[in-house]
Scaffold this motif. Structure first.
Motif, PDB file in Angstrom:
ATOM      1  N   VAL A  54       0.832  -1.200   0.000  1.00 19.18           N
ATOM      2  CA  VAL A  54       0.000   0.000   0.000  1.00 19.18           C
ATOM      3  C   VAL A  54       0.870   1.254   0.000  1.00 19.18           C
ATOM      4  O   VAL A  54       1.797   1.364   0.798  1.00 19.18           O
ATOM      5  N   MET A  55       0.560   2.187  -0.899  1.00 18.67           N
ATOM      6  CA  MET A  55       1.183   3.509  -0.859  1.00 18.67           C
ATOM      7  C   MET A  55       0.305   4.403   0.002  1.00 18.67           C
ATOM      8  O   MET A  55      -0.922   4.372  -0.126  1.00 18.67           O
ATOM      9  N   VAL A  56       0.948   5.193   0.871  1.00  7.11           N
ATOM     10  CA  VAL A  56       0.249   6.171   1.688  1.00  7.11           C
ATOM     11  C   VAL A  56       0.932   7.512   1.442  1.00  7.11           C
ATOM     12  O   VAL A  56       2.160   7.597   1.482  1.00  7.11           O
ATOM     13  N   ALA A  57       0.132   8.536   1.172  1.00  9.75           N
ATOM     14  CA  ALA A  57       0.713   9.828   0.797  1.00  9.75           C
ATOM     15  C   ALA A  57      -0.098  10.978   1.372  1.00  9.75           C
ATOM     16  O   ALA A  57      -1.203  10.789   1.889  1.00  9.75           O
ATOM     17  N   GLY A  58       0.464  12.159   1.231  1.00 10.36           N
ATOM     18  CA  GLY A  58      -0.169  13.368   1.739  1.00 10.36           C
ATOM     19  C   GLY A  58      -1.178  13.958   0.761  1.00 10.36           C
ATOM     20  O   GLY A  58      -1.877  13.252   0.048  1.00 10.36           O
ATOM     21  N   TRP A  59      -1.203  15.284   0.739  1.00 10.83           N
ATOM     22  CA  TRP A  59      -2.143  16.029  -0.108  1.00 10.83           C
ATOM     23  C   TRP A  59      -1.708  15.991  -1.568  1.00 10.83           C
ATOM     24  O   TRP A  59      -0.528  15.960  -1.871  1.00 10.83           O
ATOM     25  N   ASN A  60      -2.690  16.016  -2.465  1.00 12.48           N
ATOM     26  CA  ASN A  60      -2.474  16.274  -3.889  1.00 12.48           C
ATOM     27  C   ASN A  60      -1.616  15.213  -4.577  1.00 12.48           C
ATOM     28  O   ASN A  60      -0.811  15.526  -5.449  1.00 12.48           O
ATOM     29  N   PHE A  61      -1.779  13.948  -4.192  1.00 10.60           N
ATOM     30  CA  PHE A  61      -1.012  12.873  -4.821  1.00 10.60           C
ATOM     31  C   PHE A  61      -1.390  12.772  -6.297  1.00 10.60           C
ATOM     32  O   PHE A  61      -2.563  12.789  -6.649  1.00 10.60           O
ATOM     33  N   GLY A  62      -0.384  12.672  -7.158  1.00 12.95           N
ATOM     34  CA  GLY A  62      -0.623  12.518  -8.590  1.00 12.95           C
ATOM     35  C   GLY A  62      -0.849  13.820  -9.331  1.00 12.95           C
ATOM     36  O   GLY A  62      -1.404  13.815 -10.432  1.00 12.95           O
ATOM     37  N   CYS A  63      -0.412  14.937  -8.749  1.00 13.68           N
ATOM     38  CA  CYS A  63      -0.555  16.211  -9.450  1.00 13.68           C
ATOM     39  C   CYS A  63       0.374  16.227 -10.665  1.00 13.68           C
ATOM     40  O   CYS A  63       1.231  15.369 -10.816  1.00 13.68           O
ATOM     41  N   GLY A  64       0.212  17.198 -11.521  1.00  9.86           N
ATOM     42  CA  GLY A  64       1.073  17.296 -12.700  1.00  9.86           C
ATOM     43  C   GLY A  64       0.320  16.941 -13.960  1.00  9.86           C
ATOM     44  O   GLY A  64      -0.827  17.314 -14.139  1.00  9.86           O
ATOM     45  N   SER A  65       0.959  16.183 -14.808  1.00 12.92           N
ATOM     46  CA  SER A  65       0.387  15.890 -16.132  1.00 12.92           C
ATOM     47  C   SER A  65      -0.830  14.980 -16.026  1.00 12.92           C
ATOM     48  O   SER A  65      -1.085  14.355 -15.009  1.00 12.92           O
ATOM     49  N   CYS A  81      -3.226  -0.687  -3.249  1.00 18.17           N
ATOM     50  CA  CYS A  81      -4.051   0.490  -3.001  1.00 18.17           C
ATOM     51  C   CYS A  81      -3.157   1.695  -2.776  1.00 18.17           C
ATOM     52  O   CYS A  81      -2.020   1.553  -2.319  1.00 18.17           O
ATOM     53  N   VAL A  82      -3.684   2.885  -3.077  1.00 17.99           N
ATOM     54  CA  VAL A  82      -3.052   4.133  -2.683  1.00 17.99           C
ATOM     55  C   VAL A  82      -4.033   4.855  -1.765  1.00 17.99           C
ATOM     56  O   VAL A  82      -5.191   5.053  -2.126  1.00 17.99           O
ATOM     57  N   ILE A  83      -3.545   5.206  -0.584  1.00 13.09           N
ATOM     58  CA  ILE A  83      -4.324   5.988   0.377  1.00 13.09           C
ATOM     59  C   ILE A  83      -3.632   7.347   0.473  1.00 13.09           C
ATOM     60  O   ILE A  83      -2.424   7.405   0.670  1.00 13.09           O
ATOM     61  N   ALA A  84      -4.402   8.410   0.328  1.00 14.65           N
ATOM     62  CA  ALA A  84      -3.817   9.749   0.411  1.00 14.65           C
ATOM     63  C   ALA A  84      -4.787  10.697   1.101  1.00 14.65           C
ATOM     64  O   ALA A  84      -5.987  10.417   1.203  1.00 14.65           O
ATOM     65  N   LYS A  85      -4.231  11.827   1.556  1.00 13.99           N
ATOM     66  CA  LYS A  85      -5.096  12.874   2.096  1.00 13.99           C
ATOM     67  C   LYS A  85      -6.000  13.407   1.000  1.00 13.99           C
ATOM     68  O   LYS A  85      -7.172  13.689   1.226  1.00 13.99           O
ATOM     69  N   SER A  86      -5.441  13.563  -0.215  1.00 13.55           N
ATOM     70  CA  SER A  86      -6.223  13.952  -1.381  1.00 13.55           C
ATOM     71  C   SER A  86      -5.442  13.577  -2.638  1.00 13.55           C
ATOM     72  O   SER A  86      -4.226  13.382  -2.595  1.00 13.55           O
ATOM     73  N   PHE A  87      -6.168  13.477  -3.732  1.00 18.49           N
ATOM     74  CA  PHE A  87      -5.580  13.153  -5.033  1.00 18.49           C
ATOM     75  C   PHE A  87      -5.822  14.302  -5.998  1.00 18.49           C
ATOM     76  O   PHE A  87      -6.872  14.961  -5.939  1.00 18.49           O
ATOM     77  N   ALA A  88      -4.872  14.509  -6.887  1.00 14.60           N
ATOM     78  CA  ALA A  88      -5.116  15.437  -7.982  1.00 14.60           C
ATOM     79  C   ALA A  88      -6.291  14.885  -8.793  1.00 14.60           C
ATOM     80  O   ALA A  88      -6.425  13.676  -8.974  1.00 14.60           O
ATOM     81  N   ARG A  89      -7.133  15.754  -9.264  1.00 13.27           N
ATOM     82  CA  ARG A  89      -8.381  15.348  -9.919  1.00 13.27           C
ATOM     83  C   ARG A  89      -8.156  14.391 -11.091  1.00 13.27           C
ATOM     84  O   ARG A  89      -8.824  13.379 -11.211  1.00 13.27           O
ATOM     85  N   ILE A  90      -7.214  14.704 -11.958  1.00 19.92           N
ATOM     86  CA  ILE A  90      -7.000  13.862 -13.136  1.00 19.92           C
ATOM     87  C   ILE A  90      -6.419  12.501 -12.738  1.00 19.92           C
ATOM     88  O   ILE A  90      -6.766  11.481 -13.320  1.00 19.92           O
ATOM     89  N   PHE A  91      -5.554  12.458 -11.740  1.00 20.77           N
ATOM     90  CA  PHE A  91      -5.019  11.183 -11.263  1.00 20.77           C
ATOM     91  C   PHE A  91      -6.160  10.330 -10.697  1.00 20.77           C
ATOM     92  O   PHE A  91      -6.236   9.135 -10.953  1.00 20.77           O
ATOM     93  N   TYR A  92      -7.029  10.950  -9.927  1.00 22.89           N
ATOM     94  CA  TYR A  92      -8.179  10.271  -9.327  1.00 22.89           C
ATOM     95  C   TYR A  92      -9.005   9.570 -10.409  1.00 22.89           C
ATOM     96  O   TYR A  92      -9.315   8.387 -10.315  1.00 22.89           O
ATOM     97  N   ARG A  93      -9.317  10.318 -11.446  1.00 25.78           N
ATOM     98  CA  ARG A  93     -10.133   9.757 -12.535  1.00 25.78           C
ATOM     99  C   ARG A  93      -9.362   8.688 -13.311  1.00 25.78           C
ATOM    100  O   ARG A  93      -9.915   7.639 -13.648  1.00 25.78           O
ATOM    101  N   ASN A  94      -8.091   8.947 -13.587  1.00 28.41           N
ATOM    102  CA  ASN A  94      -7.277   7.960 -14.306  1.00 28.41           C
ATOM    103  C   ASN A  94      -7.125   6.675 -13.508  1.00 28.41           C
ATOM    104  O   ASN A  94      -7.104   5.579 -14.081  1.00 28.41           O
ATOM    105  N   ALA A  95      -7.007   6.783 -12.185  1.00 28.88           N
ATOM    106  CA  ALA A  95      -6.888   5.588 -11.348  1.00 28.88           C
ATOM    107  C   ALA A  95      -8.129   4.713 -11.503  1.00 28.88           C
ATOM    108  O   ALA A  95      -8.021   3.488 -11.671  1.00 28.88           O
ATOM    109  N   ILE A  96      -9.286   5.315 -11.466  1.00 27.20           N
ATOM    110  CA  ILE A  96     -10.526   4.551 -11.662  1.00 27.20           C
ATOM    111  C   ILE A  96     -10.544   3.950 -13.062  1.00 27.20           C
ATOM    112  O   ILE A  96     -10.849   2.771 -13.244  1.00 27.20           O
TER     113      ILE A  96
END
Length: 160
Positions: A54-65, A81-96
């Motif tokens: 499991v990856m655990v991360a802070g805010w805005n994981f996957g920001c950028g391109s 799984c990746v657990i984070a405080k929050s994900f960048a919007r595009i990463f969130y959608r791409n992960a799904i």
């Protein structure tokens, strides 16, 4: 759907170029790309990650391109799984879209430590730090999104 594994912990604002450096994007082979997952922030990640970890991360994981390569290489490394405080919007959608399980849980991301063993129940959103015994509650995805993730992503779910 559940996972259990060792934690790899990362800070806020881990961008997609850290997850998979752009210098390797001359191939579309996910297995080749996965050999370089996280190497600019954690050179030992690909050597040590095991299925279900499991990856655990802070805010805005996957920001950028907006490349799907970032969640794809994490999934190809068999990260559970990746657990984070929050994900960048595009990463969130791409992960799904590619079938990578992710959960947002600020308290878990703050308290869980590198090397802890964590189990995740995706149906309930319960995250258990097996090392400390602490239980956290994330908002689980609704069944239709869980179905997309469990089938391996959006395209795979449409084919089935």
């Amino acid at each position: 759907m559940n996972t259990k594994g060792k934690v790899f912990k990362y800070p806020d604002n881990v961008d997609t170029d850290v997850i998979i450096p752009a210098r390797y994007l001359n191939t579309s082979n996910a297995q080749e790309l996965a050999l370089h997952c996280m190497e600019d922030i954690d050179k030992e990640f690909v050597k040590n990650v095991q299925a279900g970890d499991v990856m655990v991360a802070g805010w805005n994981f996957g920001c950028g391109s907006s490349r799907e390569h970032a969640p794809l290489v994490i999934k190809t490394c068999k990260t559970g799984c990746v657990i984070a405080k929050s994900f960048a919007r595009i990463f969130y959608r791409n992960a799904i879209n590619i079938g990578l399980p992710i959960l947002e849980c600020e308290e878990a991301a703050e308290e869980i430590k590198q090397g802890d063993v964590v189990s995740v129940n995706f149906d309930t959103g319960v995250i258990t730090d097996e090392t400390t015994g602490k239980i956290y509650k994330a908002q689980p995805f609704p069944p239709f999104i869980q179905n997309i993730i469990s089938k391996g992503g959006l395209l795979a779910s449409l084919k089935k």
